[in-house]
Scaffold this motif. Structure first.
Motif, PDB file in Angstrom:
ATOM      1  N   ALA A 115       0.656  -1.119  -0.063  1.00 14.85           N
ATOM      2  CA  ALA A 115      -0.176  -0.240   0.014  1.00 14.85           C
ATOM      3  C   ALA A 115       0.865   1.316   0.084  1.00 14.85           C
ATOM      4  CB  ALA A 115      -0.851   0.082   1.323  1.00 14.85           C
ATOM      5  N   GLY A 116       1.734   1.192   0.695  1.00 10.77           N
ATOM      6  CA  GLY A 116       2.726   2.399   0.871  1.00 10.77           C
ATOM      7  C   GLY A 116       3.284   2.792  -0.585  1.00 10.77           C
ATOM      8  N   TYR A 117       3.776   1.554  -1.242  1.00  8.18           N
ATOM      9  CA  TYR A 117       4.275   1.641  -2.735  1.00  8.18           C
ATOM     10  C   TYR A 117       3.357   2.374  -3.582  1.00  8.18           C
ATOM     11  CZ  TYR A 117       5.018   1.114  -7.445  1.00  8.18           C
ATOM     12  OH  TYR A 117       5.377   1.183  -8.801  1.00  8.18           O
ATOM     13  N   TRP A 118       2.203   1.871  -3.538  1.00 13.78           N
ATOM     14  CA  TRP A 118       0.921   2.232  -4.472  1.00 13.78           C
ATOM     15  C   TRP A 118       0.876   3.694  -4.315  1.00 13.78           C
ATOM     16  CZ3 TRP A 118       1.010   0.564  -8.984  1.00 13.78           C
ATOM     17  CH2 TRP A 118       1.139  -0.737  -9.413  1.00 13.78           C
ATOM     18  N   LEU A 119       0.732   4.121  -2.925  1.00 10.60           N
ATOM     19  CA  LEU A 119       0.315   5.589  -2.674  1.00 10.60           C
ATOM     20  C   LEU A 119       1.541   6.450  -2.982  1.00 10.60           C
ATOM     21  CD1 LEU A 119      -1.537   7.565  -1.417  1.00 10.60           C
ATOM     22  CD2 LEU A 119      -0.689   7.221   0.797  1.00 10.60           C
ATOM     23  N   THR A 120       2.833   6.046  -2.630  1.00  9.66           N
ATOM     24  CA  THR A 120       3.828   6.845  -3.017  1.00  9.66           C
ATOM     25  C   THR A 120       4.038   7.027  -4.671  1.00  9.66           C
ATOM     26  OG1 THR A 120       4.977   5.928  -0.973  1.00  9.66           O
ATOM     27  CG2 THR A 120       6.257   7.147  -2.546  1.00  9.66           C
ATOM     28  N   ALA A 121       3.873   5.712  -5.233  1.00  5.76           N
ATOM     29  CA  ALA A 121       3.981   5.631  -6.767  1.00  5.76           C
ATOM     30  C   ALA A 121       2.991   6.684  -7.318  1.00  5.76           C
ATOM     31  CB  ALA A 121       3.817   4.314  -7.406  1.00  5.76           C
ATOM     32  N   TYR A 122       1.679   6.722  -6.956  1.00  6.12           N
ATOM     33  CA  TYR A 122       0.677   7.246  -7.526  1.00  6.12           C
ATOM     34  C   TYR A 122       0.962   9.090  -7.331  1.00  6.12           C
ATOM     35  CZ  TYR A 122      -2.269   4.429  -9.908  1.00  6.12           C
ATOM     36  OH  TYR A 122      -2.867   3.290 -11.005  1.00  6.12           O
ATOM     37  N   LEU A 123       1.432   9.223  -6.072  1.00  4.63           N
ATOM     38  CA  LEU A 123       1.941  10.443  -5.707  1.00  4.63           C
ATOM     39  C   LEU A 123       2.955  11.068  -6.788  1.00  4.63           C
ATOM     40  CD1 LEU A 123       1.512  10.576  -2.000  1.00  4.63           C
ATOM     41  CD2 LEU A 123      -0.017  11.843  -3.706  1.00  4.63           C
ATOM     42  N   ALA A 124       3.872  10.228  -6.719  1.00  5.58           N
ATOM     43  CA  ALA A 124       5.096  10.444  -7.839  1.00  5.58           C
ATOM     44  C   ALA A 124       4.567  10.811  -9.333  1.00  5.58           C
ATOM     45  CB  ALA A 124       6.198   9.420  -7.936  1.00  5.58           C
ATOM     46  N   MET A 125       3.570   9.973  -9.538  1.00  3.46           N
ATOM     47  CA  MET A 125       2.960  10.242 -10.954  1.00  3.46           C
ATOM     48  C   MET A 125       2.424  11.577 -11.009  1.00  3.46           C
ATOM     49  SD  MET A 125       1.510   6.713 -12.497  1.00  3.46           S
ATOM     50  CE  MET A 125       0.946   5.962 -11.203  1.00  3.46           C
ATOM     51  N   GLY A 126       1.587  11.934  -9.976  1.00  9.68           N
ATOM     52  CA  GLY A 126       1.062  13.407  -9.855  1.00  9.68           C
ATOM     53  C   GLY A 126       1.881  14.514 -10.029  1.00  9.68           C
ATOM     54  N   ALA A 127       3.096  14.185  -9.213  1.00  9.30           N
ATOM     55  CA  ALA A 127       4.302  15.193  -9.190  1.00  9.30           C
ATOM     56  C   ALA A 127       4.826  15.376 -10.647  1.00  9.30           C
ATOM     57  CB  ALA A 127       5.298  14.893  -8.258  1.00  9.30           C
ATOM     58  N   ALA A 128       4.971  14.515 -11.362  1.00  8.98           N
ATOM     59  CA  ALA A 128       5.409  13.946 -12.752  1.00  8.98           C
ATOM     60  C   ALA A 128       4.549  15.130 -13.769  1.00  8.98           C
ATOM     61  CB  ALA A 128       5.677  12.911 -13.601  1.00  8.98           C
ATOM     62  N   PHE A 129       2.963  15.153 -13.726  1.00  5.33           N
ATOM     63  CA  PHE A 129       2.143  15.680 -14.164  1.00  5.33           C
ATOM     64  C   PHE A 129       2.115  17.100 -13.923  1.00  5.33           C
ATOM     65  CE2 PHE A 129       0.403  11.340 -15.217  1.00  5.33           C
ATOM     66  CZ  PHE A 129       0.252  11.622 -16.541  1.00  5.33           C
ATOM     67  N   TRP A 130       2.369  17.173 -12.590  1.00 11.55           N
ATOM     68  CA  TRP A 130       2.387  18.876 -11.949  1.00 11.55           C
ATOM     69  C   TRP A 130       3.459  19.595 -12.563  1.00 11.55           C
ATOM     70  CZ3 TRP A 130       5.975  20.616  -8.382  1.00 11.55           C
ATOM     71  CH2 TRP A 130       5.835  21.959  -8.084  1.00 11.55           C
ATOM     72  N   LEU A 131       4.919  18.764 -12.762  1.00  9.08           N
ATOM     73  CA  LEU A 131       6.006  19.474 -13.320  1.00  9.08           C
ATOM     74  C   LEU A 131       5.790  19.965 -14.738  1.00  9.08           C
ATOM     75  CD1 LEU A 131       8.680  17.081 -11.549  1.00  9.08           C
ATOM     76  CD2 LEU A 131       8.325  19.678 -11.156  1.00  9.08           C
ATOM     77  N   LEU A 132       5.288  19.095 -15.451  1.00  4.32           N
ATOM     78  CA  LEU A 132       5.226  19.408 -16.820  1.00  4.32           C
ATOM     79  C   LEU A 132       3.818  19.841 -17.257  1.00  4.32           C
ATOM     80  CD1 LEU A 132       6.701  16.235 -18.198  1.00  4.32           C
ATOM     81  CD2 LEU A 132       7.553  18.110 -17.844  1.00  4.32           C
ATOM     82  N   ARG A 133       3.036  20.665 -16.179  1.00  5.98           N
ATOM     83  CA  ARG A 133       1.663  21.061 -16.524  1.00  5.98           C
ATOM     84  C   ARG A 133       1.843  22.357 -17.445  1.00  5.98           C
ATOM     85  NH1 ARG A 133       3.153  23.233 -11.940  1.00  5.98           N
ATOM     86  NH2 ARG A 133       2.869  25.257 -11.438  1.00  5.98           N
TER      87      ARG A 133
END
Length: 133
Positions: A115-133
């Motif tokens: 669960a920790g992995y999946w939450l962290t991975a999705y937050l990292a994906m959100g960060a990637a989209f935020w960085l390239l917005r």
């Protein structure tokens, strides 16, 4: 609806893949393998290339869906990238994972590691989209 940013999709998949490498390697690899009973002699029977390649393709598919979701909301505030990506993990991925683990009799330790992995991975994906917005 705006266009899906495929550069952000690719970066998001790479981010989740890197998080997984660290999570199941340096950070929690030993505990995760112990919970699953994996030793040097009884590891995966498939080639590592097939496992990692399949992993990346599936992460790319997940990132693509996030990209679609974000493209439908082109005026997102910065915090919403994290809130939406984290919400998908917390309220879709984790319950599905834990329902399976309940029926399979898996340990709470394994459930928390994954669960920790999946939450962290999705937050990292959100960060990637935020960085390239």
């Amino acid at each position: 609806m705006g266009a899906i940013d495929f550069g952000a999709v690719l970066l998001a998949a790479i981010a989740a893949f890197v998080v997984g490498s660290l999570w199941y390697g340096l950070l929690f690899g030993k505990a995760w393998r112990a919970e699953l009973g994996i030793t040097a002699g009884n590891g995966p029977k498939r080639s590592m290339g097939l496992l990692l390649g399949g992993n990346f393709i599936l992460l790319f598919a997940s990132a693509f869906m996030l990209g679609h979701m974000f493209a439908r909301n082109p005026e997102l505030k910065s915090f919403l990238y994290f809130m939406m990506a984290g919400g998908v993990a917390a309220f879709f991925i984790l319950p599905s994972l834990w329902i399976n683990y309940l029926y399979q009799g898996r340990s709470m330790c394994l459930a928390l590691i994954d669960a920790g992995y999946w939450l962290t991975a999705y937050l990292a994906m959100g960060a990637a989209f935020w960085l390239l917005r």
